[in-house]
Motif scaffolding. Structure first.
Motif, mmCIF file in Angstrom:
data_model
loop_
_atom_site.group_PDB
_atom_site.id
_atom_site.type_symbol
_atom_site.label_atom_id
_atom_site.label_comp_id
_atom_site.label_asym_id
_atom_site.label_seq_id
_atom_site.Cartn_x
_atom_site.Cartn_y
_atom_site.Cartn_z
ATOM 1 N N MET A 295 0.721 -1.181 0.093
ATOM 2 C CA MET A 295 -0.118 0.122 -0.206
ATOM 3 C C MET A 295 0.994 1.192 0.048
ATOM 4 O O MET A 295 1.818 1.229 0.669
ATOM 5 C CB MET A 295 -0.906 0.048 1.272
ATOM 6 N N THR A 296 0.643 2.293 -0.802
ATOM 7 C CA THR A 296 1.304 3.394 -0.833
ATOM 8 C C THR A 296 1.052 4.384 0.115
ATOM 9 O O THR A 296 -0.150 4.580 0.403
ATOM 10 C CB THR A 296 1.181 4.361 -2.304
ATOM 11 N N ALA A 297 1.904 4.857 0.764
ATOM 12 C CA ALA A 297 2.141 5.733 1.896
ATOM 13 C C ALA A 297 1.207 7.132 1.359
ATOM 14 O O ALA A 297 1.510 7.721 0.386
ATOM 15 C CB ALA A 297 3.369 6.035 2.721
ATOM 16 N N GLN A 298 0.360 7.621 2.303
ATOM 17 C CA GLN A 298 -0.229 8.898 2.040
ATOM 18 C C GLN A 298 0.827 10.095 2.061
ATOM 19 O O GLN A 298 1.747 10.112 2.673
ATOM 20 C CB GLN A 298 -1.205 9.288 3.087
ATOM 21 N N LYS A 299 0.778 10.952 0.981
ATOM 22 C CA LYS A 299 1.700 12.126 0.869
ATOM 23 C C LYS A 299 1.240 13.116 2.131
ATOM 24 O O LYS A 299 0.290 13.334 2.294
ATOM 25 C CB LYS A 299 1.606 12.832 -0.443
ATOM 26 N N LEU A 300 2.260 13.667 2.457
ATOM 27 C CA LEU A 300 2.236 14.701 3.656
ATOM 28 C C LEU A 300 3.322 15.735 3.306
ATOM 29 O O LEU A 300 4.500 15.251 3.452
ATOM 30 C CB LEU A 300 2.328 14.060 5.020
ATOM 31 N N THR A 301 3.000 16.941 3.417
ATOM 32 C CA THR A 301 3.719 18.159 3.628
ATOM 33 C C THR A 301 4.208 18.567 4.980
ATOM 34 O O THR A 301 3.176 18.726 5.449
ATOM 35 C CB THR A 301 3.269 19.388 2.646
ATOM 36 N N LEU A 302 5.406 18.427 5.136
ATOM 37 C CA LEU A 302 5.892 18.898 6.596
ATOM 38 C C LEU A 302 6.645 20.279 6.502
ATOM 39 O O LEU A 302 7.708 20.397 5.814
ATOM 40 C CB LEU A 302 6.572 17.788 7.299
ATOM 41 N N TYR A 303 5.933 21.221 7.115
ATOM 42 C CA TYR A 303 6.775 22.317 7.186
ATOM 43 C C TYR A 303 7.538 22.640 8.226
ATOM 44 O O TYR A 303 7.000 22.635 9.774
ATOM 45 C CB TYR A 303 5.505 23.638 7.180
ATOM 46 N N LEU A 304 8.855 22.883 8.203
ATOM 47 C CA LEU A 304 9.829 22.656 9.528
ATOM 48 C C LEU A 304 10.001 24.324 9.904
ATOM 49 O O LEU A 304 10.803 24.954 8.897
ATOM 50 C CB LEU A 304 11.155 22.086 9.298
ATOM 51 N N ALA A 305 9.857 24.751 10.982
ATOM 52 C CA ALA A 305 9.777 26.108 11.235
ATOM 53 C C ALA A 305 11.335 26.523 11.608
ATOM 54 O O ALA A 305 11.999 25.630 12.218
ATOM 55 C CB ALA A 305 9.000 26.563 12.360
ATOM 56 N N ALA A 306 11.848 27.557 10.955
ATOM 57 C CA ALA A 306 13.076 27.738 11.463
ATOM 58 C C ALA A 306 13.038 29.451 11.604
ATOM 59 O O ALA A 306 12.728 30.145 10.726
ATOM 60 C CB ALA A 306 14.225 27.606 10.441
ATOM 61 N N PRO A 307 13.737 29.973 12.805
ATOM 62 C CA PRO A 307 14.302 28.898 13.894
ATOM 63 C C PRO A 307 13.393 28.499 14.758
ATOM 64 O O PRO A 307 12.222 28.593 14.795
ATOM 65 C CB PRO A 307 14.790 30.578 14.788
ATOM 66 N N ARG A 308 13.877 27.168 15.335
ATOM 67 C CA ARG A 308 13.133 26.662 16.388
ATOM 68 C C ARG A 308 14.469 26.112 17.265
ATOM 69 O O ARG A 308 15.776 26.081 17.095
ATOM 70 C CB ARG A 308 12.531 25.305 15.533
ATOM 71 N N GLY A 309 13.651 25.349 18.496
ATOM 72 C CA GLY A 309 14.772 24.732 19.459
ATOM 73 C C GLY A 309 15.651 25.517 20.034
ATOM 74 O O GLY A 309 15.356 26.992 20.468
ATOM 75 N N PHE A 310 16.735 25.063 20.456
ATOM 76 C CA PHE A 310 17.727 25.893 21.333
ATOM 77 C C PHE A 310 18.006 27.202 20.951
ATOM 78 O O PHE A 310 18.210 27.761 19.930
ATOM 79 C CB PHE A 310 19.034 25.309 21.481
ATOM 80 N N CYS A 311 18.077 27.961 21.959
ATOM 81 C CA CYS A 311 18.388 29.578 21.977
ATOM 82 C C CYS A 311 19.647 29.746 22.543
ATOM 83 O O CYS A 311 20.415 28.719 23.208
ATOM 84 C CB CYS A 311 17.385 30.440 22.411
ATOM 85 N N ALA A 312 20.318 30.701 22.575
ATOM 86 C CA ALA A 312 21.572 30.922 23.178
ATOM 87 C C ALA A 312 22.040 30.952 24.454
ATOM 88 O O ALA A 312 22.792 30.213 25.013
ATOM 89 C CB ALA A 312 22.383 32.548 22.514
ATOM 90 N N GLY A 313 20.830 31.216 25.350
ATOM 91 C CA GLY A 313 20.569 31.208 26.573
ATOM 92 C C GLY A 313 20.570 29.804 27.246
ATOM 93 O O GLY A 313 21.411 29.394 28.016
ATOM 94 N N VAL A 314 19.916 28.863 26.480
ATOM 95 C CA VAL A 314 19.800 27.737 26.882
ATOM 96 C C VAL A 314 20.923 26.803 26.679
ATOM 97 O O VAL A 314 21.559 25.944 27.389
ATOM 98 C CB VAL A 314 18.606 27.143 26.308
ATOM 99 N N ASP A 315 21.540 27.123 25.455
ATOM 100 C CA ASP A 315 23.020 26.374 25.132
ATOM 101 C C ASP A 315 23.887 26.884 26.165
ATOM 102 O O ASP A 315 24.899 25.658 26.531
ATOM 103 C CB ASP A 315 23.212 26.709 23.751
ATOM 104 N N ARG A 316 23.928 27.990 26.436
ATOM 105 C CA ARG A 316 24.909 28.471 27.710
ATOM 106 C C ARG A 316 24.637 27.541 28.873
ATOM 107 O O ARG A 316 25.566 27.339 29.447
ATOM 108 C CB ARG A 316 24.723 29.891 27.595
ATOM 109 N N ALA A 317 23.415 27.483 29.022
ATOM 110 C CA ALA A 317 23.156 26.955 30.620
ATOM 111 C C ALA A 317 23.561 25.669 30.532
ATOM 112 O O ALA A 317 24.163 25.151 31.687
ATOM 113 C CB ALA A 317 21.635 27.256 30.814
#
Length: 316
Positions: free
Chosen positions: A1-23
């Protein structure tokens, strides 16, 4: 069975910021410098995966300074602490490292300066959040009044409406804060605000990215922790921007696949304390189930970096 097509929009920036990285670096360098155990007052950042990883390396997380032995180093979390905490650590002759995000420290300095000029402070923030507790704890009791909503502004009782200033928590909703600031200025025309918005660049950038992708998404997932203020705000921003199904997930295992049946487009972002490995885990979970077209949508580039405190740059 063919997998359903899906568009995934990946936001940038995301995740770690400089303050978290430093901590996180501060805890890792402290463990390398002094060996385990190193004590950390409060979660260093609001992410269970990060906290568990550091615990495995020898960090011991406690809620109060009284839970720390005097002969081991203690680190204060990225959210900041009331002035009384480092004062007590110094009194006990403890080695301590302050991992407060420099952008939170900037708000602390701002509040202290206004206090020295005889102004009473109003803080826009969330009651009980460690950052709010830390900022309010920079000044004597009663000198900082907390407001969380526009409705609170109408109720707040100040000492002198002509002698006021305000600061904000760094991880608030940008749009909601604009409304609260407008209400403060309307009620107290003489109130003094920050030269530049206290909400940090990382919070603003992540919210802006979500606003861009949300209208095109059937669903949007925010990778982050339930006690992470900036992560929860991203969910709210997504819903306001037109994505009716926006949810917070800590790990890929938290995704409610039944709720996502029939979707064609999904957005993925992450709060400032969520590591990229957890974002990859979520993307891979979609790739296992769908024929995924991943599209990164970049709305800003970030190159901020904060140095770790001098005590960690010096030899042991």
């Amino acid at each position: 069975m063919t997998a359903q097509k899906l568009t995934l929009y990946l936001a940038a920036p995301r995740g770690f910021c400089a303050g978290v990285d430093r901590a996180i670096k501060i805890v890792e360098i402290a463990l390398h410098k002094w060996g385990a155990p190193v004590y950390v007052r409060h979660e260093i950042v609001h992410n269970k995966f990060v906290v568990d990883s550091l615990r495995d390396k020898g960090a011991v997380f406690v809620e109060e300074l009284s839970d720390c032995p005097p002969d081991r180093p203690v680190i204060f979390s990225a959210h900041g602490v009331p002035k009384a905490v480092p004062a007590e650590a110094a009194r006990r002759k403890m080695v301590y490292v302050d991992a407060t995000c420099p952008l939170v420290s900037k708000v602390h300095i701002e509040a202290a300066r206004h206090h020295e000029n005889g102004l009473q402070m109003i803080m826009i923030g969330h009651a009980g959040h460690p950052e709010t507790i830390g900022t309010m704890g920079q000044l004597p009791d009663g000198e900082v009044l907390l407001v969380e909503t526009v409705a609170d502004v109408a109720q707040v009782q100040v000492r002198d409406p002509e002698r006021l200033a305000f600061v904000t928590q760094t991880t608030l909703s940008v749009d909601d804060t604009v409304d609260i600031v407008a209400a403060l200025r309307a009620r107290f025309p003489a109130i003094v605000g920050p030269h530049k918005e206290d909400i940090c660049y990382a919070t603003t950038n992540r919210q802006d990215a979500v606003k861009v992708i949300a209208p095109d998404c059937d669903a949007l997932l925010v990778v982050g922790a339930p006690n992470s203020s900036n992560s929860r705000r991203l969910v709210e921003v997504a819903r306001k921007a037109g994505c009716t199904y926006a949810q917070l997930v800590m790990r890929a295992s938290d995704i409610d696949w039944r709720a996502l049946e029939g979707i064609r487009t999904v957005g993925v972002t992450a709060g400032a304390s969520a590591p990229e490995v957890l974002i990859d885990e979520v993307i891979n979970a979609f790739c296992d189930r769908y024929d995924v077209d991943v599209r990164t949508v970049e709305t800003a580039t970030e190159n901020v970096e904060f140095k770790v405190p001098r005590v960690l740059r010096e030899p042991a």
